[in-house]
Write a protein that holds these residues in place. Structure first.
Motif, PDB file in Angstrom:
ATOM      1  N   UNK A 192     -15.373   8.060   3.781  1.00  9.02           N
ATOM      2  CA  UNK A 192     -14.700   7.080   2.747  1.00  9.02           C
ATOM      3  C   UNK A 192     -13.373   7.029   3.052  1.00  9.02           C
ATOM      4  N   UNK A 193     -12.962   5.912   3.339  1.00 10.95           N
ATOM      5  CA  UNK A 193     -11.402   5.482   3.456  1.00 10.95           C
ATOM      6  C   UNK A 193     -10.830   4.583   2.302  1.00 10.95           C
ATOM      7  N   UNK A 194      -9.916   4.914   1.710  1.00 11.74           N
ATOM      8  CA  UNK A 194      -9.350   4.305   0.581  1.00 11.74           C
ATOM      9  C   UNK A 194      -7.856   3.899   0.861  1.00 11.74           C
ATOM     10  N   UNK A 195      -7.462   2.574   0.420  1.00 12.87           N
ATOM     11  CA  UNK A 195      -6.189   2.209   0.335  1.00 12.87           C
ATOM     12  C   UNK A 195      -5.881   1.931  -0.975  1.00 12.87           C
ATOM     13  N   UNK A 196      -4.548   2.483  -1.564  1.00 13.35           N
ATOM     14  CA  UNK A 196      -4.401   2.302  -2.823  1.00 13.35           C
ATOM     15  C   UNK A 196      -3.034   1.810  -2.527  1.00 13.35           C
ATOM     16  N   UNK A 197      -2.537   0.640  -3.661  1.00 15.84           N
ATOM     17  CA  UNK A 197      -1.242  -0.057  -3.862  1.00 15.84           C
ATOM     18  C   UNK A 197      -0.489   0.593  -4.903  1.00 15.84           C
ATOM     19  N   UNK A 206     -17.087  16.151   4.883  1.00 18.59           N
ATOM     20  CA  UNK A 206     -17.624  17.433   5.068  1.00 18.59           C
ATOM     21  C   UNK A 206     -16.756  18.433   4.288  1.00 18.59           C
ATOM     22  N   UNK A 207     -16.204  17.922   2.970  1.00 22.08           N
ATOM     23  CA  UNK A 207     -15.495  18.534   2.077  1.00 22.08           C
ATOM     24  C   UNK A 207     -13.861  18.512   2.392  1.00 22.08           C
ATOM     25  N   UNK A 208     -13.461  17.742   3.640  1.00 23.48           N
ATOM     26  CA  UNK A 208     -12.019  17.959   3.771  1.00 23.48           C
ATOM     27  C   UNK A 208     -11.593  16.412   3.392  1.00 23.48           C
ATOM     28  N   UNK A 209     -10.313  16.433   3.368  1.00 26.34           N
ATOM     29  CA  UNK A 209      -9.540  15.212   3.146  1.00 26.34           C
ATOM     30  C   UNK A 209      -8.369  15.179   3.830  1.00 26.34           C
ATOM     31  N   UNK A 210      -7.768  13.853   4.139  1.00 27.77           N
ATOM     32  CA  UNK A 210      -6.535  13.564   4.788  1.00 27.77           C
ATOM     33  C   UNK A 210      -5.901  12.363   3.973  1.00 27.77           C
ATOM     34  N   UNK A 220     -10.059  13.761  12.814  1.00 32.97           N
ATOM     35  CA  UNK A 220     -10.672  14.960  12.173  1.00 32.97           C
ATOM     36  C   UNK A 220     -11.679  15.419  13.160  1.00 32.97           C
ATOM     37  N   UNK A 221     -11.876  16.728  13.270  1.00 34.35           N
ATOM     38  CA  UNK A 221     -12.655  17.318  14.052  1.00 34.35           C
ATOM     39  C   UNK A 221     -13.636  18.123  13.238  1.00 34.35           C
ATOM     40  N   UNK A 222     -15.193  17.651  13.399  1.00 34.83           N
ATOM     41  CA  UNK A 222     -16.135  18.378  12.577  1.00 34.83           C
ATOM     42  C   UNK A 222     -16.486  19.599  13.380  1.00 34.83           C
ATOM     43  N   UNK A 223     -17.037  20.779  12.418  1.00 32.31           N
ATOM     44  CA  UNK A 223     -17.314  21.985  12.876  1.00 32.31           C
ATOM     45  C   UNK A 223     -18.706  22.091  13.530  1.00 32.31           C
ATOM     46  N   UNK A 224     -19.498  21.169  12.985  1.00 32.05           N
ATOM     47  CA  UNK A 224     -20.967  21.092  13.258  1.00 32.05           C
ATOM     48  C   UNK A 224     -21.501  19.706  13.360  1.00 32.05           C
ATOM     49  N   UNK A 257       0.860  -1.207  -0.210  1.00 31.55           N
ATOM     50  CA  UNK A 257       0.074   0.066  -0.100  1.00 31.55           C
ATOM     51  C   UNK A 257       0.958   1.140   0.055  1.00 31.55           C
ATOM     52  N   UNK A 258       0.559   2.062  -0.966  1.00 28.73           N
ATOM     53  CA  UNK A 258       1.410   3.282  -1.012  1.00 28.73           C
ATOM     54  C   UNK A 258       0.664   4.553  -0.544  1.00 28.73           C
ATOM     55  N   UNK A 259      -0.710   4.538  -0.626  1.00 29.22           N
ATOM     56  CA  UNK A 259      -1.332   5.827  -0.228  1.00 29.22           C
ATOM     57  C   UNK A 259      -2.755   5.366   0.551  1.00 29.22           C
ATOM     58  N   UNK A 260      -3.165   6.037   1.495  1.00 25.57           N
ATOM     59  CA  UNK A 260      -4.237   5.790   2.306  1.00 25.57           C
ATOM     60  C   UNK A 260      -4.809   7.280   2.320  1.00 25.57           C
ATOM     61  N   UNK A 261      -6.124   7.339   2.023  1.00 29.66           N
ATOM     62  CA  UNK A 261      -6.853   8.696   1.980  1.00 29.66           C
ATOM     63  C   UNK A 261      -7.983   8.612   2.595  1.00 29.66           C
ATOM     64  N   UNK A 262      -8.513   9.566   3.220  1.00 34.12           N
ATOM     65  CA  UNK A 262      -9.807   9.633   3.928  1.00 34.12           C
ATOM     66  C   UNK A 262     -10.475  10.876   3.562  1.00 34.12           C
TER      67      UNK A 262
END
Length: 181
Positions: free
Chosen positions: A77-82, A52-56, A66-70, A43-48
Protein backbone atom coordinates in the motif's frame (compact mmCIF):
# COMPACT_ATOMS: atom_id res chain seq x y z
CA UNK A 1 -20.93 37.99 -8.63
CA UNK A 2 -19.80 35.40 -6.19
CA UNK A 3 -16.68 33.48 -6.99
CA UNK A 4 -16.63 30.11 -5.29
CA UNK A 5 -13.57 29.32 -3.27
CA UNK A 6 -11.35 26.70 -4.87
CA UNK A 7 -11.79 23.23 -3.42
CA UNK A 8 -8.72 21.37 -2.39
CA UNK A 9 -8.30 18.15 -4.33
CA UNK A 10 -6.48 15.07 -3.02
CA UNK A 11 -3.14 14.09 -4.51
CA UNK A 12 -2.72 11.15 -6.88
CA UNK A 13 -0.53 8.28 -5.67
CA UNK A 14 1.63 6.84 -8.46
CA UNK A 15 4.82 4.92 -9.08
CA UNK A 16 4.03 1.52 -7.62
CA UNK A 17 2.99 0.11 -11.01
CA UNK A 18 6.63 0.46 -12.12
CA UNK A 19 8.02 -1.48 -9.14
CA UNK A 20 10.79 -3.98 -9.86
CA UNK A 21 11.52 -7.22 -8.03
CA UNK A 22 15.06 -8.60 -7.84
CA UNK A 23 15.42 -11.69 -5.68
CA UNK A 24 13.56 -10.75 -2.48
CA UNK A 25 13.94 -6.96 -2.92
CA UNK A 26 11.24 -4.71 -4.40
CA UNK A 27 12.02 -1.12 -5.44
CA UNK A 28 10.10 1.81 -6.91
CA UNK A 29 10.23 5.60 -7.16
CA UNK A 30 7.29 7.69 -5.99
CA UNK A 31 5.67 9.55 -8.90
CA UNK A 32 2.72 11.00 -6.96
CA UNK A 33 1.31 14.38 -7.92
CA UNK A 34 -0.83 17.03 -6.26
CA UNK A 35 -3.09 19.33 -8.34
CA UNK A 36 -1.69 22.80 -9.03
CA UNK A 37 -4.68 24.23 -7.15
CA UNK A 38 -3.13 22.99 -3.93
CA UNK A 39 0.09 24.91 -4.44
CA UNK A 40 2.06 25.71 -2.36
CA UNK A 41 0.75 22.89 -0.15
CA UNK A 42 1.87 19.90 -2.20
CA UNK A 43 2.61 16.39 -1.02
CA UNK A 44 4.14 16.37 2.43
CA UNK A 45 4.41 12.65 3.19
CA UNK A 46 4.66 9.42 1.25
CA UNK A 47 4.25 6.15 3.15
CA UNK A 48 4.60 2.54 2.08
CA UNK A 49 3.10 -0.41 3.93
CA UNK A 50 5.11 -3.34 2.57
CA UNK A 51 2.49 -5.89 3.62
CA UNK A 52 4.78 -7.82 5.96
CA UNK A 53 4.37 -5.60 9.02
CA UNK A 54 7.00 -3.05 8.00
CA UNK A 55 6.57 0.53 6.80
CA UNK A 56 8.68 3.21 5.10
CA UNK A 57 8.08 6.92 4.76
CA UNK A 58 9.64 9.67 2.70
CA UNK A 59 8.94 12.65 0.50
CA UNK A 60 7.44 13.02 -2.97
CA UNK A 61 9.81 11.66 -5.63
CA UNK A 62 11.75 9.49 -3.17
CA UNK A 63 12.96 6.02 -4.05
CA UNK A 64 11.74 3.17 -1.87
CA UNK A 65 13.24 -0.29 -1.49
CA UNK A 66 12.41 -3.23 0.75
CA UNK A 67 13.81 -6.74 1.13
CA UNK A 68 11.40 -9.46 2.21
CA UNK A 69 12.60 -12.17 4.58
CA UNK A 70 10.55 -14.95 3.01
CA UNK A 71 8.79 -15.88 -0.19
CA UNK A 72 5.07 -15.13 -0.16
CA UNK A 73 2.42 -12.92 -1.77
CA UNK A 74 2.39 -9.41 -0.34
CA UNK A 75 -0.05 -6.51 -0.79
CA UNK A 76 1.87 -3.23 -0.87
CA UNK A 77 0.00 0.00 0.00
CA UNK A 78 1.54 3.29 -1.23
CA UNK A 79 -0.04 6.49 0.14
CA UNK A 80 0.61 10.16 -0.70
CA UNK A 81 -0.66 12.82 1.74
CA UNK A 82 -0.75 16.56 1.05
CA UNK A 83 -0.43 19.54 3.41
CA UNK A 84 -4.24 19.70 3.81
CA UNK A 85 -4.10 16.06 5.05
CA UNK A 86 -5.91 14.75 2.00
CA UNK A 87 -4.51 11.48 0.76
CA UNK A 88 -4.69 8.94 -2.03
CA UNK A 89 -3.39 5.39 -2.20
CA UNK A 90 -2.55 2.69 -4.68
CA UNK A 91 -1.91 -1.00 -4.10
CA UNK A 92 0.14 -3.71 -5.72
CA UNK A 93 -0.07 -7.43 -5.02
CA UNK A 94 3.40 -8.87 -5.42
CA UNK A 95 4.42 -12.52 -5.44
CA UNK A 96 7.95 -13.02 -4.10
CA UNK A 97 8.98 -16.46 -5.39
CA UNK A 98 10.66 -19.04 -3.22
CA UNK A 99 14.32 -19.66 -4.01
CA UNK A 100 16.13 -22.98 -3.85
CA UNK A 101 19.65 -24.37 -4.05
CA UNK A 102 21.51 -26.98 -6.08
CA UNK A 103 24.58 -28.64 -4.58
CA UNK A 104 26.87 -31.61 -5.02
CA UNK A 105 30.47 -32.68 -5.44
CA UNK A 106 32.90 -33.44 -8.23
CA UNK A 107 35.51 -36.15 -7.78
CA UNK A 108 38.18 -38.01 -9.73
CA UNK A 109 40.35 -41.05 -9.03
CA UNK A 110 42.47 -39.17 -6.48
CA UNK A 111 39.41 -37.97 -4.52
CA UNK A 112 37.73 -34.54 -4.48
CA UNK A 113 38.25 -32.48 -7.62
CA UNK A 114 38.72 -28.74 -6.89
CA UNK A 115 38.72 -26.05 -9.55
CA UNK A 116 36.02 -27.51 -11.81
CA UNK A 117 33.82 -24.87 -13.43
CA UNK A 118 30.14 -25.67 -12.84
CA UNK A 119 27.75 -24.08 -15.35
CA UNK A 120 24.03 -23.70 -14.60
CA UNK A 121 21.95 -23.31 -17.78
CA UNK A 122 18.29 -22.54 -18.36
CA UNK A 123 16.84 -22.85 -21.87
CA UNK A 124 20.39 -23.12 -23.25
CA UNK A 125 21.56 -19.87 -21.63
CA UNK A 126 24.10 -19.70 -18.82
CA UNK A 127 22.37 -18.39 -15.68
CA UNK A 128 25.22 -18.82 -13.17
CA UNK A 129 28.67 -20.34 -12.74
CA UNK A 130 30.71 -21.42 -9.75
CA UNK A 131 33.90 -23.36 -9.15
CA UNK A 132 34.30 -26.43 -6.97
CA UNK A 133 36.08 -25.90 -3.64
CA UNK A 134 39.08 -27.84 -2.26
CA UNK A 135 36.72 -30.62 -1.13
CA UNK A 136 35.13 -30.83 -4.61
CA UNK A 137 31.87 -29.26 -3.37
CA UNK A 138 29.84 -26.67 -5.23
CA UNK A 139 26.49 -24.96 -4.71
CA UNK A 140 24.16 -22.54 -6.42
CA UNK A 141 21.83 -20.58 -4.12
CA UNK A 142 18.81 -18.31 -4.66
CA UNK A 143 17.71 -20.30 -7.71
CA UNK A 144 14.13 -19.96 -8.91
CA UNK A 145 12.07 -23.14 -9.26
CA UNK A 146 12.55 -24.62 -12.75
CA UNK A 147 14.45 -27.33 -14.61
CA UNK A 148 18.10 -26.51 -15.31
CA UNK A 149 20.98 -28.24 -17.07
CA UNK A 150 24.15 -28.50 -14.99
CA UNK A 151 27.46 -28.91 -16.85
CA UNK A 152 30.91 -29.52 -15.30
CA UNK A 153 33.92 -28.19 -17.22
CA UNK A 154 37.69 -28.38 -16.81
CA UNK A 155 40.04 -28.23 -19.79
CA UNK A 156 41.24 -31.69 -20.82
CA UNK A 157 38.74 -33.53 -18.58
CA UNK A 158 35.71 -35.71 -19.30
CA UNK A 159 32.92 -36.08 -16.75
CA UNK A 160 30.25 -38.63 -16.01
CA UNK A 161 27.60 -37.59 -16.52
CA UNK A 162 28.67 -34.95 -19.05
CA UNK A 163 25.63 -32.91 -17.98
CA UNK A 164 22.44 -33.51 -16.02
CA UNK A 165 18.99 -31.97 -15.84
CA UNK A 166 18.01 -30.83 -12.36
CA UNK A 167 14.46 -29.75 -11.51
CA UNK A 168 14.34 -27.78 -8.27
CA UNK A 169 11.61 -26.91 -5.84
CA UNK A 170 12.61 -28.33 -3.31
CA UNK A 171 16.42 -28.04 -3.03
CA UNK A 172 18.49 -30.47 -5.10
CA UNK A 173 21.39 -32.04 -3.18
CA UNK A 174 23.80 -34.78 -4.12
CA UNK A 175 24.05 -33.69 -7.77
CA UNK A 176 27.46 -35.29 -8.20
CA UNK A 177 29.88 -35.72 -11.11
CA UNK A 178 32.98 -37.86 -11.59
CA UNK A 179 35.93 -37.13 -13.86
CA UNK A 180 36.62 -40.14 -16.05
CA UNK A 181 40.04 -41.18 -17.41
Amino acid sequence: TVTPAPVNQPPTAAGLADATLASYTVSFTDASTDPALNSPNGITTVTVNWGDGTFSSGIAGASFSHTYATASTYKILHTATDAARLSASETLTLAVPQKFSISGTVSHAAGPFPGVLMILKYNGNTKATTTTAADGAYSFTNVLPACYVLVPYKSGETFSPSSTTVCIGPDATGVDFTATP
